[in-house]
Design an enzyme around this catalytic site. Structure first.
Site, mmCIF file in Angstrom:
data_model
loop_
_atom_site.group_PDB
_atom_site.id
_atom_site.type_symbol
_atom_site.label_atom_id
_atom_site.label_comp_id
_atom_site.label_asym_id
_atom_site.label_seq_id
_atom_site.Cartn_x
_atom_site.Cartn_y
_atom_site.Cartn_z
ATOM 1 N N GLU A 1 69.102 -56.936 83.402
ATOM 2 C CA GLU A 1 68.964 -58.114 82.535
ATOM 3 C C GLU A 1 67.984 -59.068 83.186
ATOM 4 O O GLU A 1 68.132 -59.423 84.354
ATOM 5 C CB GLU A 1 70.330 -58.784 82.308
ATOM 6 C CG GLU A 1 70.267 -60.137 81.607
ATOM 7 C CD GLU A 1 69.507 -60.128 80.279
ATOM 8 O OE1 GLU A 1 69.825 -59.304 79.400
ATOM 9 O OE2 GLU A 1 68.573 -60.951 80.124
ATOM 10 N N GLY B 1 74.396 -61.804 77.849
ATOM 11 C CA GLY B 1 74.856 -62.115 76.491
ATOM 12 C C GLY B 1 73.709 -62.222 75.504
ATOM 13 O O GLY B 1 73.928 -62.214 74.293
ATOM 14 N N GLY B 2 72.463 -62.351 76.015
ATOM 15 C CA GLY B 2 71.291 -62.317 75.146
ATOM 16 C C GLY B 2 71.239 -63.466 74.142
ATOM 17 O O GLY B 2 71.806 -64.542 74.356
ATOM 18 N N CYS C 1 72.482 -63.934 71.006
ATOM 19 C CA CYS C 1 73.670 -64.390 70.277
ATOM 20 C C CYS C 1 74.446 -65.417 71.093
ATOM 21 O O CYS C 1 74.781 -66.501 70.609
ATOM 22 C CB CYS C 1 74.552 -63.194 69.932
ATOM 23 S SG CYS C 1 76.037 -63.671 69.049
ATOM 24 N N HIS D 1 97.811 -66.349 47.138
ATOM 25 C CA HIS D 1 97.440 -67.581 46.458
ATOM 26 C C HIS D 1 97.812 -68.781 47.330
ATOM 27 O O HIS D 1 98.902 -68.780 47.913
ATOM 28 C CB HIS D 1 98.180 -67.696 45.119
ATOM 29 C CG HIS D 1 97.970 -69.039 44.477
ATOM 30 N ND1 HIS D 1 96.811 -69.340 43.798
ATOM 31 C CD2 HIS D 1 98.743 -70.156 44.450
ATOM 32 C CE1 HIS D 1 96.886 -70.592 43.370
ATOM 33 N NE2 HIS D 1 98.048 -71.114 43.752
HETATM 34 C C1 LIG Z 1 69.291 -69.230 65.852
HETATM 35 C C2 LIG Z 1 69.908 -67.865 65.646
HETATM 36 C C3 LIG Z 1 71.149 -67.762 65.069
HETATM 37 C C4 LIG Z 1 71.738 -66.508 64.873
HETATM 38 N N1 LIG Z 1 72.951 -66.434 64.272
HETATM 39 C C5 LIG Z 1 73.505 -65.234 64.042
HETATM 40 C C6 LIG Z 1 74.765 -65.133 63.421
HETATM 41 O O1 LIG Z 1 75.403 -66.134 63.085
HETATM 42 N N2 LIG Z 1 75.304 -63.895 63.221
HETATM 43 C C7 LIG Z 1 74.633 -62.763 63.594
HETATM 44 O O2 LIG Z 1 75.159 -61.667 63.389
HETATM 45 N N3 LIG Z 1 73.420 -62.834 64.192
HETATM 46 C C8 LIG Z 1 72.850 -64.033 64.417
HETATM 47 N N4 LIG Z 1 71.635 -64.104 65.044
HETATM 48 C C9 LIG Z 1 70.971 -62.847 65.448
HETATM 49 C C10 LIG Z 1 71.596 -62.301 66.744
HETATM 50 O O3 LIG Z 1 71.596 -63.303 67.734
HETATM 51 C C11 LIG Z 1 70.797 -61.103 67.207
HETATM 52 O O4 LIG Z 1 70.619 -60.204 66.142
HETATM 53 C C12 LIG Z 1 71.521 -60.362 68.336
HETATM 54 O O5 LIG Z 1 71.687 -61.202 69.449
HETATM 55 C C13 LIG Z 1 70.727 -59.125 68.711
HETATM 56 O O6 LIG Z 1 71.347 -58.511 69.808
HETATM 57 P P1 LIG Z 1 70.511 -57.528 70.715
HETATM 58 O O7 LIG Z 1 71.477 -56.904 71.645
HETATM 59 O O8 LIG Z 1 69.664 -56.669 69.890
HETATM 60 O O9 LIG Z 1 69.475 -58.463 71.524
HETATM 61 P P2 LIG Z 1 69.681 -59.762 72.396
HETATM 62 O O10 LIG Z 1 70.971 -60.399 72.138
HETATM 63 O O11 LIG Z 1 68.466 -60.605 72.195
HETATM 64 O O12 LIG Z 1 69.697 -59.233 73.891
HETATM 65 C C14 LIG Z 1 68.570 -58.660 74.481
HETATM 66 C C15 LIG Z 1 68.645 -58.912 75.991
HETATM 67 O O13 LIG Z 1 67.636 -58.116 76.618
HETATM 68 C C16 LIG Z 1 67.039 -58.881 77.669
HETATM 69 N N5 LIG Z 1 65.724 -58.312 77.913
HETATM 70 C C17 LIG Z 1 64.660 -58.302 77.067
HETATM 71 N N6 LIG Z 1 63.635 -57.639 77.618
HETATM 72 C C18 LIG Z 1 64.038 -57.229 78.844
HETATM 73 C C19 LIG Z 1 63.416 -56.502 79.896
HETATM 74 N N7 LIG Z 1 62.181 -56.028 79.764
HETATM 75 N N8 LIG Z 1 64.123 -56.291 81.008
HETATM 76 C C20 LIG Z 1 65.396 -56.731 81.142
HETATM 77 N N9 LIG Z 1 66.042 -57.414 80.171
HETATM 78 C C21 LIG Z 1 65.370 -57.654 79.041
HETATM 79 C C22 LIG Z 1 67.036 -60.284 77.109
HETATM 80 O O14 LIG Z 1 66.955 -61.240 78.145
HETATM 81 C C23 LIG Z 1 68.367 -60.335 76.377
HETATM 82 O O15 LIG Z 1 69.391 -60.809 77.211
HETATM 83 C C24 LIG Z 1 71.036 -65.343 65.269
HETATM 84 C C25 LIG Z 1 69.778 -65.430 65.875
HETATM 85 C C26 LIG Z 1 69.208 -66.685 66.055
HETATM 86 C C27 LIG Z 1 67.858 -66.769 66.706
#
Ligand SMILES: Cc1cc2nc3c(=O)[nH]c(=O)nc-3n(C[C@H](O)[C@H](O)[C@H](O)COP(=O)(O)OP(=O)(O)OC[C@H]3O[C@@H](n4cnc5c(N)ncnc54)[C@H](O)[C@@H]3O)c2cc1C
Length: 459
Positions: free
Chosen positions: A34, A39-40, A42, A441
Site C-alpha cells: 500500500e 482502506g483506500g 472509500c 407497516h
Molecule cells: C467522494 C466519493 C464518494 C464515494 N462514495 C461512495 C459510496 O457512498 N458508496 C460506494 O459504493 N462507493 C463510493 N465511492 C467509490 C468508492 O470509494 C470506490 O469505488 C472504492 O473505494 C474502490 O475501491 P478499490 O479497492 O477499487 O480502490 P481504492 O479504494 O481506491 O483503493 C486502492 C488502493 O490502492 C493504493 N494504490 C494505488 N496505486 C498503488 C501502487 N502503485 N502501489 C501501492 N498501492 C497503490 C491506493 O493508495 C489505495 O489505497 C465514492 C468515491 C468518492 C470519490
C-alpha cells in the site's frame, strides 16, 4: 534477489485486504503493498467521510426545519465546521486503523508501504525491494480526473480529497460536474451554509439516469437554493480577486460566475499510469482501465485486476464483490462471473436515490414488452409521517418473463428500501413473489408490493 511469495496484492482498498485474508487463511504467503492510506478511497476520501458529512448536513437541515415538527429552537443552527470535520476524520481514522491493524496482525501476510510497480509478469518492485509471486492481484483504485479545461493550471481547485481538509465553510463553492460526487458535496455544503453552484456540461444532472429522475433531483437541489447550470459548454477558469471566475456558455444564465472555491467532480481515472503494466504486458483500454475477462483475469496468466481499476464497477460493493468472485474461483472451485452481478447503487443526496438494474430507458431500448408502475413519495405513509415527501419510486418488469428488470426509489429511506427489489432480482423470482409478501407497516418498502399490483404496459 527477489523475495518470493505465493501471492502479491497491490493496494489496500476494498478488494485487497479481504483477499489477503482469504489467501493467507488458505495457507499462502502474501505480500500486500500500500502506497498511501490503508482502506483506500472509500475509507479515507470517499464513502465514509462523505456519508459522515451527509449525516451532519442532515442534522443541520432537520434543525432548520425543527419548527415543522413542533420542536422549537431558540436560535438558528450554527455550523462548527472544525467539529464537523473532526467527526468525519475520526470515522475514517478508526476504520483505517482497523484495516491496517488487521493486515499487520494477519498471519502469513507481509505488509509493505510504498509504490508498487511491475518489472516483469511475476515481479513487482517496491522501492529497492523486488518481490515475486505466481499470482498477482491489482487493486489500485482510481483518483479524480482533472479535466483539461482552459485555465485549469492557473487557479487553485479542490478535489474530493482536498475538500475534506477544509475546516471552514466556503463562501461560494462552484462544483464542476453534476453527477454522484458533485451532487453529494453540493447538498452537504449548501446545508452547511455555503452558496453552491453546480456546473454540468451535459443537458441534465446524473445523465445516465432516466430524465424524470434527473429532473426530480434538480428540483430537490434547487429547492434548497443550489444553483444548477446545465449544458455548460466551454467551461473555463481564471483567477479572480474574489476567488475563481468560471466562464461557461449555457443557453441561459450569466456567462461568468465567481466563486470562492472550485471543486472538480467531473469523473475519475484509474491509478494505472505508473504501475509498470507495460513491463508485465497487461492490457489496458484507451482510458487506462485494466482489461479483464468475466473472471477478472487480465490477459497475462497469473495476474488479476479487482475494483475500480478494472472499469467493471465504480463502487465499494462492486470492488468487494470482485474479491468474492476471485476468491471463490481460486479457493472454492467455483466459476463465478462479473456478468452475473445485478448492479445496485445509491446517490446519497437527501432524500437518497436507491437504484437497481435497468433504467426505464435501458429497458425500452432492450425491445422487451414492459410493465411499469410509479408512486410519488407523497403517497407513502412513512414519508408523510416523517415530513419527507420529495421524490418517487418506480419499477419496470419484463411482461413476458414476469421478472423485475429495474427499480428506482428516490425518497426517504430509498437507499435501504431498494434492497427488497435487489434481493428478489438476485433470487431470480417472479415479481409476484414480492407482490404477495407481507411487508411491515409503516415503511417505504411496504409500497413496493402495492406498486407491483398497479403494473401497466409501458412503451
Ligand atoms: C467522494 C466519493 C464518494 C464515494 N462514495 C461512495 C459510496 O457512498 N458508496 C460506494 O459504493 N462507493 C463510493 N465511492 C467509490 C468508492 O470509494 C470506490 O469505488 C472504492 O473505494 C474502490 O475501491 P478499490 O479497492 O477499487 O480502490 P481504492 O479504494 O481506491 O483503493 C486502492 C488502493 O490502492 C493504493 N494504490 C494505488 N496505486 C498503488 C501502487 N502503485 N502501489 C501501492 N498501492 C497503490 C491506493 O493508495 C489505495 O489505497 C465514492 C468515491 C468518492 C470519490
Amino acid at each position: 534477489m527477489s523475495r518470493p511469495f505465493d501471492a502479491i496484492v497491490i493496494g489496500a482498498g476494498q478488494a485487497g485486504p479481504p483477499l489477503a485474508g482469504r489467501l493467507t487463511t488458505a495457507g499462502m504467503s502474501v505480500a500486500l503493498i500500500e502506497r498511501h492510506l490503508f482502506g483506500g478511497t472509500c475509507v479515507n476520501t470517499g464513502c465514509m467521510p462523505t456519508k459522515t458529512l451527509v449525516a451532519s448536513a442532515y442534522a443541520a437541515h432537520l434543525a432548520r426545519r425543527a419548527a415543522d415538527y413542533g420542536v422549537m429552537l431558540d436560535a438558528p443552527p450554527r455550523i462548527d465546521m472544525a467539529r464537523v470535520k473532526a467527526r468525519a476524520d475520526a470515522v475514517s481514522a478508526n476504520s483505517r486503523a482497523g484495516i491496517e491493524g488487521w493486515l499487520r496482525a494477519m498471519k502469513g501476510c507481509t505488509v509493505l508501504k510504498g509504490h508498487a510497480r511491475f518489472v516483469g509478469p511475476d515481479t513487482v518492485s517496491v522501492g529497492e525491494e523486488r518481490l515475486t509471486a505466481p499470482r498477482i492481484f491489482i487493486d489500485v483504485g482510481g483518483r479524480v480526473l482533472v479535466p483539461s479545461l482552459p485555465g485549469i493550471d492557473e487557479v487553485p481547485y479542490l478535489t474530493n480529497s482536498s475538500l475534506l481538509s477544509v475546516d471552514h465553510v466556503p463562501e461560494h463553492l462552484i462544483i464542476v460536474g453534476g453527477s454522484y460526487v458533485g451532487l453529494e458535496f453540493a447538498q452537504i455544503y449548501r446545508r452547511f451554509g455555503a452558496e453552491v453552484t453546480v456546473v454540468e456540461m451535459t443537458a441534465r444532472l446524473v445523465g445516465h439516469e432516466d430524465e424524470d429522475v434527473s429532473q426530480a433531483i434538480r428540483e430537490i437541489l434547487e429547492g434548497e437554493g443550489i444553483t444548477i447550470r446545465t449544458s455548460a459548454e466551454c467551461i473555463r477558469l481564471a483567477p479572480h480577486a474574489g476567488g475563481v471566475a468560471v466562464g461557461l456558455d449555457c443557453t441561459e444564465g450569466d456567462p461568468e460566475i465567481v466563486g470562492s472555491h472550485v471543486l472538480l467532480a467531473a469523473g475519475r481515472r484509474p491509478n494505472t499510469d505508473d504501475l509498470g503494466l507495460d513491463k508485465a504486458g497487461v492490457g489496458v483500454d484507451p482510458r487506462g482501465y485494466i482489461q479483464v475477462d468475466d473472471f477478472l483475469a487480465t490477459n497475462v496468466p497469473g495476474i488479476w485486476a479487482l475494483g475500480e481499476c478494472n472499469g467493471r464497477g465504480a463502487f465499494t460493493h462492486t470492488a468487494y464483490n470482485d474479491f468474492e468472485i476471485v476468491a471463490a474461483n481460486l479457493l472454492d472451485g467455483e466459476a463465478r462471473q462479473v456478468s452475473d452481478r445485478i448492479l445496485g447503487y445509491a446517490l446519497y443526496i437527501d432524500p437518497p436515490l436507491g437504484r437497481v438494474g435497468m433504467t426505464d430507458s435501458q429497458a425500452r431500448a432492450s425491445g422487451r414488452p414492459l410493465l411499469g408502475a410509479q408512486r410519488p413519495m407523497s403517497r407513502v405513509g412513512r414519508a408523510i409521517e416523517k415530513g419527507e415527501t420529495q421524490g418517487f419510486m418506480k419499477i419496470v418488469v419484463d411482461a413476458e418473463t414476469r421478472r423485475i428488470l429495474g427499480a428506482t426509489i428516490l425518497g426517504t429511506g430509498g437507499d435501504e428500501a431498494i434492497h427488497g427489489v435487489i434481493d428478489i432480482m438476485n433470487a431470480g423470482a417472479l415479481y409476484t413473489v414480492l407482490q404477495r409478501a407481507v411487508p411491515i407497516h409503516p415503511t417505504v418498502s411496504e409500497l413496493i408490493p402495492t406498486m407491483l399490483g398497479e403494473l401497466q404496459p409501458i412503451r
